[in-house]
Motif scaffolding. Structure first.
Motif, PDB file in Angstrom:
ATOM      1  N   ASP A 113       4.809  11.472  -1.810  1.00 39.45           N
ATOM      2  CA  ASP A 113       4.065  11.634  -3.064  1.00 39.45           C
ATOM      3  C   ASP A 113       3.079  10.755  -2.903  1.00 39.45           C
ATOM      4  OD1 ASP A 113       4.167  13.661  -3.804  1.00 39.45           O
ATOM      5  OD2 ASP A 113       6.293  12.923  -5.477  1.00 39.45           O
ATOM      6  N   ASP A 114       2.118  10.515  -2.701  1.00 38.90           N
ATOM      7  CA  ASP A 114       0.596   9.822  -2.559  1.00 38.90           C
ATOM      8  C   ASP A 114       1.266   8.272  -4.020  1.00 38.90           C
ATOM      9  OD1 ASP A 114      -0.337  11.023  -0.795  1.00 38.90           O
ATOM     10  OD2 ASP A 114      -2.341  10.927  -1.449  1.00 38.90           O
ATOM     11  N   ASP A 115       1.081   8.677  -5.041  1.00 38.26           N
ATOM     12  CA  ASP A 115       0.760   8.036  -6.156  1.00 38.26           C
ATOM     13  C   ASP A 115       3.019   6.777  -5.627  1.00 38.26           C
ATOM     14  OD1 ASP A 115      -0.232   9.237  -7.211  1.00 38.26           O
ATOM     15  OD2 ASP A 115       1.044  10.302  -8.759  1.00 38.26           O
ATOM     16  N   GLU A 116       3.574   7.106  -4.949  1.00 39.49           N
ATOM     17  CA  GLU A 116       4.449   5.859  -5.155  1.00 39.49           C
ATOM     18  C   GLU A 116       4.380   5.187  -3.583  1.00 39.49           C
ATOM     19  OE1 GLU A 116       7.150   5.979  -6.267  1.00 39.49           O
ATOM     20  OE2 GLU A 116       7.626   7.971  -6.937  1.00 39.49           O
ATOM     21  N   VAL A 117       2.775   5.009  -3.399  1.00 33.76           N
ATOM     22  CA  VAL A 117       2.755   4.583  -2.073  1.00 33.76           C
ATOM     23  C   VAL A 117       2.096   3.012  -2.230  1.00 33.76           C
ATOM     24  CG1 VAL A 117       0.582   3.852   0.075  1.00 33.76           C
ATOM     25  CG2 VAL A 117       1.863   6.112  -0.445  1.00 33.76           C
ATOM     26  N   GLU A 118       1.805   3.084  -3.479  1.00 31.95           N
ATOM     27  CA  GLU A 118       0.971   1.527  -3.945  1.00 31.95           C
ATOM     28  C   GLU A 118       1.918   0.779  -4.642  1.00 31.95           C
ATOM     29  OE1 GLU A 118      -2.146  -0.073  -3.727  1.00 31.95           O
ATOM     30  OE2 GLU A 118      -2.048   2.059  -2.410  1.00 31.95           O
ATOM     31  N   PRO A 119       3.056   1.382  -5.538  1.00 27.02           N
ATOM     32  CA  PRO A 119       4.689   0.276  -5.359  1.00 27.02           C
ATOM     33  C   PRO A 119       5.257   0.094  -4.563  1.00 27.02           C
ATOM     34  CG  PRO A 119       4.573   2.646  -7.304  1.00 27.02           C
ATOM     35  CD  PRO A 119       3.170   2.576  -6.067  1.00 27.02           C
ATOM     36  N   ILE A 120       4.972   0.806  -3.385  1.00 31.66           N
ATOM     37  CA  ILE A 120       6.266   0.516  -2.256  1.00 31.66           C
ATOM     38  C   ILE A 120       5.484  -0.466  -1.632  1.00 31.66           C
ATOM     39  CG2 ILE A 120       6.270   1.317   0.064  1.00 31.66           C
ATOM     40  CD1 ILE A 120       6.928   4.027  -1.426  1.00 31.66           C
ATOM     41  N   ARG A 121       4.012  -0.609  -1.496  1.00 33.36           N
ATOM     42  CA  ARG A 121       3.014  -1.256  -0.372  1.00 33.36           C
ATOM     43  C   ARG A 121       2.933  -2.651  -1.319  1.00 33.36           C
ATOM     44  NH1 ARG A 121      -1.367   0.243   2.137  1.00 33.36           N
ATOM     45  NH2 ARG A 121      -2.293   1.303   0.652  1.00 33.36           N
ATOM     46  N   SER A 122       2.760  -3.124  -3.329  1.00 39.49           N
ATOM     47  CA  SER A 122       3.317  -4.341  -3.669  1.00 39.49           C
ATOM     48  C   SER A 122       4.706  -4.891  -3.047  1.00 39.49           C
ATOM     49  CB  SER A 122       3.019  -4.184  -4.979  1.00 39.49           C
ATOM     50  OG  SER A 122       3.772  -3.985  -6.067  1.00 39.49           O
ATOM     51  N   LEU A 123       6.166  -4.106  -3.352  1.00 42.87           N
ATOM     52  CA  LEU A 123       7.181  -4.539  -3.050  1.00 42.87           C
ATOM     53  C   LEU A 123       6.917  -4.902  -1.094  1.00 42.87           C
ATOM     54  CD1 LEU A 123       9.153  -1.735  -4.205  1.00 42.87           C
ATOM     55  CD2 LEU A 123       8.682  -3.741  -5.250  1.00 42.87           C
TER      56      LEU A 123
END
Lengths: 409, 409
Positions: A113-123
């Motif tokens: 899901d696109d929505d999960e990419v920002e949390p993953i990027r920040s991690l």
């Protein structure tokens, strides 16, 4: 040794060892999706993807998926290295196939899901940050990047620019290229029923379609001498030089020479650097193999006033290994240590699943303990000494990290 | 479970488990010589001593001793913790008694040569330096020092002043006090022959004389809120609050509550901090027990801009655990995870030797897997929730490390 293997029509290889007397079962799935196969400028894609695939798969959302694994008592990890993305898991034997069902969803039907990419990027950015607080790991990642031709030394955490720039579509493209059955190896060990496992894996991974193998363009890297300036308390010293890979007929000679240099507690580096001179606690030489190339990696961490002597003694020991051969007593000590660790590693379903997958990757078959023992028994001081003389001190890469550079040869 | 035990006249306890189907054997020797028993101002003595004892013992010098262990294929480690100095080793079953013979020299007849003290001191100072480059370990050591009454939170690496000031005679005095059979526990597991092992240990450790147990004066520590200023990239957050020790009738309720808070990958801290908010990769709650006291330790490492929220969410989850109970599904997930890890840990001779020694230390007996399973099965959401309500949020210690402090409650 009770090893069975099967190659499915789509190219996936299953290799499994039944271990009598254990209740656990473990698997190690190697996917040809390591950092080396990331697109230009996309450093960090493989690691981000290894996080993204577990955030919902099949008919479960992120939380339901992790709960389902926890409910089966599965101890698991997903991560990218340079050559592979690996998924490893251990649980009770009776929960192995249910766990594989969940991971078939993760590998074949992740939501992405696109929505999960920002949390993953920040991690992912945080992982890069925490590497800055971990000078020992930092120096080894950077050593590999400078020693191996690109992309074979690429650090899996990537680069801040790469992690910042990756779009969901770019990540999905990395998924499509690398999460493929041709080139994938599933190693399983422990309390297993081979026919049932072979059938279950066939059923679960049957509709996984092969993909073309992406071309890799090798580029020279370097520099082979370097210093990273950091206001650390300790100086980190890392060195690498080429040796032969696992598939080479000289493999056991290479392993023996590396162990004698710095693989156990009375090995040369330990004796000269730690015991005789008290220069540092941690000093070792380790063997790292890819498919077509391999390296001996040496590491020491020490205080500023002892760093130059630590480096000089380490270099002198590398030179001495090539120049003056090895003694019978050293060879016997090395042999006892390697045999004992092999037998102990064979008693762990987790360790065993990883090593049979690795054997298949390097050799296309699994070595038995007897084969390895016989090869070690056949070594002589002359054969190991001759190998060390041929291979030492060529193409040495040296990297230090700390407030001030050292004098490098 | 096939566990045997024997107490020798001098007080040494041998507790051993025969594991069918393994070739390895491992032992874990706990000596009542941890950092907590160091004399005033002598911080670091126990760790220096754990290095000194292997530098020659019996009729072997330092190099001969390490070679003899390597020749038996022994993988070993010696180190001090707060309560114990521990020696652990693993090798093939047939080499166990020869390895114990070498370690009997190390424990009973170490050379403790004055000449070795300066190299050991310089290595101990380096360990303290390298801790400054390792902010995650540093914050946990300092948290324990502030949370437990002195000496029960004393960090085993000691202090620069302590390490600098210790004389050979002062170190020998620590050896005489702490390396004693009364209070020592030898846990062994793997391919063993119990009668032969019991006789060999009796013969090897027979002339080890008991010593008086030194008195310990407890002192309050603190402060319970603190910040360590360091120019790190990541902010380290560490918290501790009291819980009940292993010997308590509430032990399983305490373990369950800690696991539900942060002991597995769908646990509350992980879900709220990592999955929902992407605040950091690593966040967990772990259980640590001494004999008369225990603590839940929570840790998170994150970036400056997310640190305050990470701390706030962590504190809110600790409060919620006490305020609103646990759900049946969480309890079942926790149970599956703990049972599965127990069974897997039981398959490793190294893991098993450590846990039977630890069981003996805490309980004076070894728990069977069935006993632990039954205790876990008896837990209910109500019983765990009631425990969490009684015990949470009292006497919380909070410590952060990074460039700037956070707002602490």
């Amino acid at each position: 040794m009770n090893v069975s293997q099967h190659e499915y029509p789509n190219g996936l290889v299953l290799v499994a060892e039944t271990m009598p007397g254990v209740q656990s079962a473990a698997f190690s799935l190697l996917l040809p999706a390591g950092a080396a196969y990331e697109p230009e400028g996309g450093g960090g894609a493989a690691s981000m993807l290894a996080d993204w695939i577990t955030r919902g798969a099949g008919d479960r959302d992120s939380r339901a998926l992790l709960s389902a694994l926890d409910n089966l008592g599965v101890n698991h990890g997903e991560g990218a290295q340079t050559l592979h993305t690996s998924i490893s898991a251990a649980t009770l034997g009776r929960n192995l196939i249910p766990a594989l069902e969940l991971f078939a969803d993760v590998v074949l039907r992740p939501h992405l899901d696109d929505d999960e990419v920002e949390p993953i990027r920040s991690l992912a950015l945080q992982t890069l940050q925490s590497l800055e607080d971990d000078p020992g790991s930092k120096v080894i990642y950077e050593l590999r990047r400078r020693h191996f031709p690109d992309p074979w030394g690429r650090p899996s955490p990537g680069t801040p620019e790469g992690v910042a720039s990756l779009t969901p579509d770019a990540l999905r493209e990395v998924y499509r290229q690398g999460y493929r059955p041709n080139g994938a190896i599933l190693g399983v060990a422990g309390a297993i029923d081979w026919p049932a496992l072979r059938d279950a894996v066939g059923r679960l991974f049957d509709d996984w379609e092969p993909r073309p193998v992406p071309p890799v363009v090798e580029r020279p890297t370097g520099p082979d001498r370097g210093h990273i300036e950091r206001e650390t308390q300790q100086i980190q010293i890392a060195l690498a030089y080429p040796t032969v890979p696992v598939a080479s007929p000289d493999y056991y000679r290479a392993r023996a020479a590396t162990a004698i240099l710095g693989g156990y507690s009375s090995a040369r580096l330990f004796t000269e650097v730690r015991e005789k001179r008290g220069l540092c606690y941690t000093v070792y030489a380790s063997y790292e193999s890819q498919l077509d190339r391999a390296a001996v990696v040496c590491y020491a961490g020490t205080s500023a006033d002892r760093a130059q002597e630590t480096l000089d003694v380490t270099l002198a020991e590398i030179a001495r290994l090539g120049a003056s051969g090895v003694e019978l007593e050293e060879l016997e000590t090395m042999r006892a240590g390697l045999k004992s660790s092999l037998i102990m590693q064979q008693e762990s379903s987790m360790g065993r699943s990883g090593s049979i997958a690795s054997d298949w990757f390097h050799l296309g078959r699994v070595r038995s303990l007897d084969e390895i023992s016989a090869a070690l028994d056949a070594l002589t001081p002359e054969s190991v000494g001759a190998f060390a003389a041929e291979s030492a001190e060529k193409d040495l890469t040296i990297l230090t990290l700390g407030p001030n550079p050292l004098v490098l040869p």
